[in-house]
Design a protein around this motif. Sequence first.
Motif, PDB file in Angstrom:
ATOM      1  N   ARG A 140      58.842 -17.760 -54.821  1.00 34.34           N
ATOM      2  CA  ARG A 140      59.319 -19.046 -54.992  1.00 34.34           C
ATOM      3  C   ARG A 140      57.703 -19.760 -56.337  1.00 34.34           C
ATOM      4  NH1 ARG A 140      61.092 -21.455 -49.204  1.00 34.34           N
ATOM      5  NH2 ARG A 140      62.185 -20.131 -49.197  1.00 34.34           N
ATOM      6  N   GLU A 142      56.114 -22.511 -56.424  1.00 38.49           N
ATOM      7  CA  GLU A 142      55.251 -23.845 -55.560  1.00 38.49           C
ATOM      8  C   GLU A 142      54.469 -24.586 -56.417  1.00 38.49           C
ATOM      9  OE1 GLU A 142      55.628 -24.545 -52.243  1.00 38.49           O
ATOM     10  OE2 GLU A 142      56.954 -22.336 -51.419  1.00 38.49           O
ATOM     11  N   LEU A 150      49.120 -18.014 -46.832  1.00 41.98           N
ATOM     12  CA  LEU A 150      50.163 -18.673 -45.655  1.00 41.98           C
ATOM     13  C   LEU A 150      50.503 -20.028 -46.835  1.00 41.98           C
ATOM     14  CD1 LEU A 150      46.894 -21.128 -44.152  1.00 41.98           C
ATOM     15  CD2 LEU A 150      49.505 -19.477 -43.090  1.00 41.98           C
ATOM     16  N   ARG A 151      50.466 -19.584 -48.201  1.00 43.45           N
ATOM     17  CA  ARG A 151      51.568 -20.341 -48.973  1.00 43.45           C
ATOM     18  C   ARG A 151      51.685 -19.626 -50.440  1.00 43.45           C
ATOM     19  NH1 ARG A 151      55.109 -24.627 -49.457  1.00 43.45           N
ATOM     20  NH2 ARG A 151      54.065 -25.167 -47.111  1.00 43.45           N
ATOM     21  N   GLY A 152      52.226 -19.094 -50.226  1.00 40.51           N
ATOM     22  CA  GLY A 152      52.721 -18.249 -51.503  1.00 40.51           C
ATOM     23  C   GLY A 152      53.167 -18.432 -52.945  1.00 40.51           C
ATOM     24  N   PHE A 155      56.144 -13.877 -51.728  1.00 39.04           N
ATOM     25  CA  PHE A 155      55.577 -14.119 -50.434  1.00 39.04           C
ATOM     26  C   PHE A 155      56.922 -13.458 -49.567  1.00 39.04           C
ATOM     27  CE2 PHE A 155      58.669 -16.974 -48.821  1.00 39.04           C
ATOM     28  CZ  PHE A 155      58.940 -17.748 -50.313  1.00 39.04           C
ATOM     29  N   ILE A 202      66.841 -26.372 -48.547  1.00 40.92           N
ATOM     30  CA  ILE A 202      68.703 -24.870 -47.890  1.00 40.92           C
ATOM     31  C   ILE A 202      70.110 -25.703 -46.887  1.00 40.92           C
ATOM     32  CG2 ILE A 202      68.964 -23.560 -45.804  1.00 40.92           C
ATOM     33  CD1 ILE A 202      66.379 -22.371 -47.646  1.00 40.92           C
ATOM     34  N   GLU A 418      53.966 -23.455 -40.276  1.00 44.59           N
ATOM     35  CA  GLU A 418      55.949 -23.071 -40.106  1.00 44.59           C
ATOM     36  C   GLU A 418      55.959 -21.869 -39.932  1.00 44.59           C
ATOM     37  OE1 GLU A 418      58.785 -24.962 -42.298  1.00 44.59           O
ATOM     38  OE2 GLU A 418      59.704 -23.538 -42.365  1.00 44.59           O
ATOM     39  N   VAL A 419      56.321 -20.703 -39.434  1.00 50.14           N
ATOM     40  CA  VAL A 419      56.684 -19.516 -39.608  1.00 50.14           C
ATOM     41  C   VAL A 419      58.056 -19.146 -39.212  1.00 50.14           C
ATOM     42  CG1 VAL A 419      54.141 -19.271 -38.647  1.00 50.14           C
ATOM     43  CG2 VAL A 419      56.154 -18.551 -37.358  1.00 50.14           C
ATOM     44  N   GLY A 420      58.516 -19.602 -38.936  1.00 46.73           N
ATOM     45  CA  GLY A 420      60.003 -19.537 -39.194  1.00 46.73           C
ATOM     46  C   GLY A 420      60.870 -20.703 -39.037  1.00 46.73           C
ATOM     47  N   PHE A 423      68.520 -22.580 -38.894  1.00 44.68           N
ATOM     48  CA  PHE A 423      69.489 -23.899 -39.624  1.00 44.68           C
ATOM     49  C   PHE A 423      70.742 -23.338 -39.140  1.00 44.68           C
ATOM     50  CE2 PHE A 423      66.301 -22.592 -43.132  1.00 44.68           C
ATOM     51  CZ  PHE A 423      65.997 -24.263 -43.396  1.00 44.68           C
ATOM     52  N   GLY A 453      65.007 -17.270 -40.936  1.00 43.04           N
ATOM     53  CA  GLY A 453      64.467 -17.297 -41.492  1.00 43.04           C
ATOM     54  C   GLY A 453      62.733 -16.921 -41.349  1.00 43.04           C
ATOM     55  N   ILE A 454      61.728 -16.192 -41.600  1.00 48.77           N
ATOM     56  CA  ILE A 454      60.576 -15.642 -41.365  1.00 48.77           C
ATOM     57  C   ILE A 454      59.356 -15.342 -42.121  1.00 48.77           C
ATOM     58  CG2 ILE A 454      59.086 -14.779 -39.345  1.00 48.77           C
ATOM     59  CD1 ILE A 454      61.609 -14.048 -37.148  1.00 48.77           C
ATOM     60  N   GLY A 455      58.447 -16.329 -42.158  1.00 51.56           N
ATOM     61  CA  GLY A 455      57.537 -15.295 -42.907  1.00 51.56           C
ATOM     62  C   GLY A 455      57.460 -14.701 -42.267  1.00 51.56           C
ATOM     63  N   THR A 457      54.584 -12.774 -44.196  1.00 53.32           N
ATOM     64  CA  THR A 457      53.221 -12.258 -44.647  1.00 53.32           C
ATOM     65  C   THR A 457      52.412 -14.025 -43.724  1.00 53.32           C
ATOM     66  OG1 THR A 457      54.443 -13.108 -47.147  1.00 53.32           O
ATOM     67  CG2 THR A 457      53.065 -10.977 -46.699  1.00 53.32           C
ATOM     68  N   ARG A 458      53.098 -14.543 -43.727  1.00 47.57           N
ATOM     69  CA  ARG A 458      52.695 -16.391 -43.657  1.00 47.57           C
ATOM     70  C   ARG A 458      52.739 -16.015 -41.960  1.00 47.57           C
ATOM     71  NH1 ARG A 458      55.877 -22.363 -44.031  1.00 47.57           N
ATOM     72  NH2 ARG A 458      54.980 -22.006 -46.617  1.00 47.57           N
TER      73      ARG A 458
END
Length: 580
Positions: A140, A142, A150-152, A155, A202, A418-420, A423, A453-455, A457-458
């Motif tokens: 993404r 970003e 955390l915000r790559g 990822f 999403i 937010e790790v996950g 929806f 979803g689950i991040g 790496t985050r």
Amino acid sequence: MKMSNMFVQTMREFPSDAEVISHKMLARAGYIKKLTSGVYTFLPLMWRVLKKIENIIRDEMDKAGAQELLMPFVQPKELWEESGRWNAYGGELMRLKDRHGREMCLGPTHEEIITSVARDILKSYKQLPVNLYQIQSKFRDERRPRFGLLRGREFIMKDAYSFSTSQEDLEREYQNMWQAYTNIFKRCGLDTKAVQSDSGAIGGSVSHEFMVITDTDAGENDVFYCECDYSANSNHAVSNLPDAVTDGSFSESKIVDTPNVGSIEDLSKFLNCPQTVICKSLVYIVDKAPVVALIRGDRAVEETKLMNAVGGLDIRIATSGEIEEMMKENGFDAVAGFIGPKGLKKYGEYEVKIIADKTVANLKNFVIGINQTDKHLVGANWGVDIELPEIVEDIRLVEAGDFCPECGKPLKVTRGIEVGNIFQLGTKYSAPMNAVYLDANGKTQPYIMGCYGIGVTRTAAAAVEAHHDEWGIKWPLAIAPYHVVVVPVSTQDNEQMKVANEIYEQLLSAGVEAVLDDRNERAGVKFKDADLIGFPFRITVGKTISEGNVEFVERSNGEKLAIPPQDAVDKVVKAVKEIL
Ligand code: ATP
Ligand code: MG
């Protein structure tokens, strides 16, 4: 693993762009190496952590009945056109062309691909429900990559997609995933809170985010919560307001001079009225179009809510230059601070949209800008002086102390990572993409979908945010790169080396992931590295070995014990068995 062979370099300093603890520590302890903005190499220590998180995720997803697959990372434009997201996704979508000029993108998420896979295979209700997941790199672009993992931009994410034949079935799967997520994060050593959230790009209606609560800057989300079960991301939170004066009691409607009084605070002082009787007009640019938001003077606009109210993808406050241009185009000569909705029609090729927050609908005899610099209208009333805009929505940012929409008690605020995210998508993708199955009556129906979803790496970075001290990381045992480090104080001392080696071999043969720090370094250096890297246990073999004891240190609580080598080994083996 012998420390002397390990591909790791700890550093004295933090990288200069590191703002949050997890970024600082992961870089300093030799877990990650930046390639370019938001893009990192996961060095061997990091990769071990990530694989552990992935395997916990796999285990729980498989137990929950989902099946793993792997979809391509590069995706053709055509599928994104089918869903309508090629234009809708915005700047985060990394678009590219192949040598034939065909347009593609790097997958930021995979709804389009999974929906196209499903529609070719899941043709009958008898094949449903199904839940499919993958673990893979996402890209993404970003706007502001920051905070390390955390915000790559690139990822790793676990993304799952469920296909059901009814809303009830979707809701059952949603609960199933909720439970799986709760288990996953718990096993990763993380306390999470599931909060209501906006569904963003999403789509879909119901969604929850799993947040790691933190009081640091790493928590990019404000979470409002109540002692009852209510909790929501600020982009979705609603509240009831304490009573406020909403009648300005200006006896007549008239234009008054308000020289240089452009802020709400100054205006309320100047007119000697509460901020709650001022109708504030804020100019935003949503995508490219102008939007004027009206809200009570004491309150702030929640930009995601406003963006959703007009159906946009990108929002920002207008610049003073844009505001002046817009004024001129509509025949006014006014600067920010004196803007009002009346008479605003167009800006460039766009019509001006006006959205009122619910707080302004019941204002009486209020104060409002009229697009004349240094003037305001006081004693204004809807329907008399100005029409109430057609769109009246909740676009207000909740504040701590507002009342809970469910039980009425005051809301509190905290921050979360937010790790996950889960929806309920419904038919948002299946309907436009014509992804259908035959029901029991032979009729075609679109799948009812969910996505989850689950991040990865985050999640690793969030674990560092949650578990560290000034000396370094304190990995939860289940996701630590290694379980234990064995440190001989002096590598020149044959007895110490012999015992250390024995302990190390014994741990390895018991299935423990052990490191032997065989480097010819001062003990202090080895201890510092051990704390920084964050081994959950350290067994130090020093002089006390002549009395038959080693030092056993638990990283999580700093507890130190002088115990025989065998006891130290047993303790580690026991702890490792418990997490498996
Ligand atoms: P955010 O609001 O933080 O930008 P998102 O809501 O866009 O995230 P989702 O589309 O829900 O993210 O993605 C699922 C998960 O992927 C998120 O819960 C998060 O853990 C992770 N994730 C999303 N964006 C990033 C990123 N830029 N870097 C690392 N992990 C990310
Ligand atoms: Mg999200």
